[in-house]
Motif scaffolding. Sequence first.
Motif, PDB file in Angstrom:
ATOM      1  N   ALA A  54      72.523  74.753  54.603  1.00 24.71           N
ATOM      2  CA  ALA A  54      73.011  73.539  54.947  1.00 24.71           C
ATOM      3  C   ALA A  54      72.607  72.424  53.785  1.00 24.71           C
ATOM      4  O   ALA A  54      73.527  71.779  53.493  1.00 24.71           O
ATOM      5  N   ASP A  55      71.397  72.469  53.648  1.00 28.06           N
ATOM      6  CA  ASP A  55      70.902  71.289  52.788  1.00 28.06           C
ATOM      7  C   ASP A  55      71.262  71.408  51.218  1.00 28.06           C
ATOM      8  O   ASP A  55      70.940  70.668  50.529  1.00 28.06           O
ATOM      9  N   ASP A  56      71.808  72.580  51.002  1.00 24.91           N
ATOM     10  CA  ASP A  56      72.182  72.666  49.404  1.00 24.91           C
ATOM     11  C   ASP A  56      73.568  71.996  49.283  1.00 24.91           C
ATOM     12  O   ASP A  56      73.773  71.908  47.958  1.00 24.91           O
ATOM     13  N   TYR A  57      74.153  71.479  50.143  1.00 21.64           N
ATOM     14  CA  TYR A  57      75.496  70.601  49.960  1.00 21.64           C
ATOM     15  C   TYR A  57      75.367  69.253  50.412  1.00 21.64           C
ATOM     16  O   TYR A  57      74.784  68.905  51.294  1.00 21.64           O
ATOM     17  N   ILE A  58      76.191  68.345  49.792  1.00 22.62           N
ATOM     18  CA  ILE A  58      76.246  66.932  50.068  1.00 22.62           C
ATOM     19  C   ILE A  58      77.530  66.798  50.490  1.00 22.62           C
ATOM     20  O   ILE A  58      78.677  66.932  49.690  1.00 22.62           O
ATOM     21  N   HIS A  59      77.712  66.128  51.704  1.00 21.80           N
ATOM     22  CA  HIS A  59      79.328  65.679  51.993  1.00 21.80           C
ATOM     23  C   HIS A  59      79.876  64.757  51.008  1.00 21.80           C
ATOM     24  O   HIS A  59      79.124  63.851  50.535  1.00 21.80           O
ATOM     25  N   TYR A  60      81.146  65.043  50.933  1.00 16.14           N
ATOM     26  CA  TYR A  60      82.056  64.003  49.977  1.00 16.14           C
ATOM     27  C   TYR A  60      81.854  62.404  50.289  1.00 16.14           C
ATOM     28  O   TYR A  60      82.198  61.882  49.433  1.00 16.14           O
ATOM     29  N   ASN A  61      81.654  62.081  51.327  1.00 14.72           N
ATOM     30  CA  ASN A  61      81.821  60.859  51.962  1.00 14.72           C
ATOM     31  C   ASN A  61      80.739  59.848  52.153  1.00 14.72           C
ATOM     32  O   ASN A  61      80.611  58.923  52.684  1.00 14.72           O
ATOM     33  N   SER A  62      79.734  60.635  52.311  1.00 13.78           N
ATOM     34  CA  SER A  62      78.229  59.915  53.207  1.00 13.78           C
ATOM     35  C   SER A  62      76.962  61.145  52.678  1.00 13.78           C
ATOM     36  O   SER A  62      77.212  62.385  52.652  1.00 13.78           O
ATOM     37  N   PRO A  63      75.938  60.310  52.710  1.00 16.12           N
ATOM     38  CA  PRO A  63      74.987  61.230  52.006  1.00 16.12           C
ATOM     39  C   PRO A  63      74.183  61.790  53.262  1.00 16.12           C
ATOM     40  O   PRO A  63      73.208  61.588  53.875  1.00 16.12           O
ATOM     41  N   ARG A  64      74.728  63.082  53.419  1.00 13.98           N
ATOM     42  CA  ARG A  64      74.286  63.979  54.674  1.00 13.98           C
ATOM     43  C   ARG A  64      74.569  65.443  54.160  1.00 13.98           C
ATOM     44  O   ARG A  64      75.469  65.624  53.351  1.00 13.98           O
ATOM     45  N   SER A  65      73.767  66.516  54.773  1.00 13.79           N
ATOM     46  CA  SER A  65      74.132  67.945  54.554  1.00 13.79           C
ATOM     47  C   SER A  65      75.302  68.092  55.686  1.00 13.79           C
ATOM     48  O   SER A  65      75.952  67.227  56.368  1.00 13.79           O
ATOM     49  N   LEU A  66      75.654  69.442  55.529  1.00 15.43           N
ATOM     50  CA  LEU A  66      77.171  69.669  56.342  1.00 15.43           C
ATOM     51  C   LEU A  66      76.491  70.374  57.763  1.00 15.43           C
ATOM     52  O   LEU A  66      75.404  70.898  57.800  1.00 15.43           O
ATOM     53  N   THR A  67      77.485  70.151  58.858  1.00  8.95           N
ATOM     54  CA  THR A  67      77.191  70.707  60.026  1.00  8.95           C
ATOM     55  C   THR A  67      77.700  72.231  59.950  1.00  8.95           C
ATOM     56  O   THR A  67      78.275  72.571  58.792  1.00  8.95           O
TER      57      THR A  67
END
Length: 735
Positions: free
Chosen positions: A664-677
């Motif tokens: 999951a840490d390979d991806y950054i959410h489009y609206n906030s600086p976090r990885s995906l659930t």
Amino acid sequence: MATINFYLDKPDKKGFAPIHLRINCNGSQVKVSTGQKVEPKNFDKSKQKATGLTVESHEINHYLDFLRERADELLHHSNKKTFIQNEVKRILNEHIENYKENNYVNIVKEQVSLYGKPFTFVDLFAGAGGFSEGFLQAEYNNKYFDFVLANDINENCELTHVVRYNHQLGLDAEFLKQDITEPDFLDNLLKKINGRKIDVVCGGPPCQSFSLAGKRKKFDKKDDLFFHYLEVIKVLQPKYFVMENVKGILTKEKGKIKELVLKEINSIVDIKEIPQLILFINKIRKESNSFLCDALIKRVELEKLLEKDKEIGKADFINFVEKRFKKITPKIADYKTSKTDEKINTIRHGFNLLARAKEWDKLKRDIIKEKDFCNIDSDNFVDAFTDFLTEIGSENVIIKIENSFKSLKVPSNYKKDCDDIITALKIYTTSFDESIEILKSDCNAKMKRELETILESIRLYKIEQPFVANASNYGVPQNRERVLFIGCRKDQKFISEIPSTVSEEEKVTIFEALYDLDFIGNNQEAHRYEEIDISSQYNGVAKEMSKLLKKRKIDGKPILRGGKSFAEWSRKGRLIERFKPQTKPFYVRNTEGLENGEKFFDILNNHKTSNQNETVIERLGVILKNGDYKKAQPELKKLNLATNKRNYNVLKPDEQSSTIMTIADDYIHYNSPRSLTVREMARLQSFDDSFVFQGKRSTGGNNRKTEVPQYTLVGNAVPPLLARAVASEILKNIK
């Protein structure tokens, strides 16, 4: 700070007292009935637990812990800081009602056909069950799929299957947790299928298992999985089979692997037609080399045998060739030489090795397992293991026999006999197709035409070329390219591709898939949905973002009336009516938790963010602002936020994601600086929200070799909407 506890109300006429949940906060009090009752003597007021060792008391305590967790989460760990009493009651009652609805699970013993025509399917290398899920979503002209069995080697794959299909959907689908390479795999598979005819087999052997015979440089547990997959096809002989793999298989070893796969599929024969071919070989035998013709007949007859009988047939073949060698030995070497010469002994002992192929294969499997367990790779041990495993392979044994024949001073009038022995041994190790090529060399033009006619009827499956499918063409918000080999039995309509369900302009965007889950921050977990206000969340660009939301059919096709958004379909579920859930979705930590009734019936599952430190959040913020990891590098260096991580994928709300992997840490959410659930990644894969991924969220280090946590289950899965498109096309054509 709120206090949360449980208390007993007055007992009823039968002596059972209702258990209530009580919350005290700043002088205010909220009371909620849990719906559970207990005899006062069986309740410890100080510990607020049911006493005793019964299953009932264990389940009550698990339920009370669950409610306490949800109340604590609501009051102390949510984004909202102020609640009115009725709001707290309403939210807790949602959890309680959800739990009460699922107090009893009915596992249906038979998938009853209410109407329509069911076709059976088996899912090999099933993982989470992406193929299974898609097949259960498909329906065409009252035709649908009946789920018989799934197979994988991992416990969490089995747990996820059992919870989803047996408990939640109430199906009687079996799960076989066994390595497909084990000797008794097919026997166990047939036992679980219990005599049922299988119409479709689907699955994706891992790409590492594809190798060219005789050129293997690496031996691991995945070696030869493809060939074992085809053994299942040979035994079950389904009307269609679908083999999924990564796009790289098309160019692996300069395309030779793809050709090998096609050749092996074309080598699956219709055993009912074998007598016709044997008749033809016998006709050639009268005018040709009778020994090689006899060898070809024995090779062809091997195709008729079940796996358990094949070893006897193979040993019989080797004995047949060895007899030929024994017959000519006195003519190519004197008595003393035949007993002491290293070359003669190599040939003789080579036959011994080939005759005991079953025992050597078992030893090979055990060594590979031990090698894998001890992490033998990229070290000074690996070459010795590889050399030994190569040495005991049938192909290598035959090469040594052939070299020994070449080194012998064989009289010229017996050279042909020696060459025939080598050819016969090569027939033993080649595919059916390659064996036929040897036969063709003895045919004139007329005979070749006759042979081609026979081959047309003897090949069980039709396949021309593999098909490259991009998941985004089937309503999945992800550009995931996969290769599909679709084998069509000769009595079925040919399928060469899967028609797209959406055009380029109609593709589902990331925003459509994830916008309604965007209410969660760093190191948070949500167990229910919250309202999303796009206008306040996307101040200035709200109109553009709202325009991305489209009403669609299940398959992603936009529709003006009666459709649902991708997110709404995800919440409602895409399964056809006859597979309506028997119970609401639930999560368990492990198999033991399932057996003990420790189920978590939440409204929303698998929606938890990682606990990322301030430095990581700041780094992700810089990358998100720049919109690209490479573009962000100068600023990251300037701020001392640079990292050795190879890549980050920044999600673009108006596009499709790149291929979803297992980290999951390979991806950054489009609206906030976090990885995906896990749930967000599952949405990008097109899994319904009712599909709960069980067990651990993630794992690391060497555990990745053996464990399959939630993120891995999601990342390795076939997108259900892609599988649905495949299943629908099969239903359109299947007879």
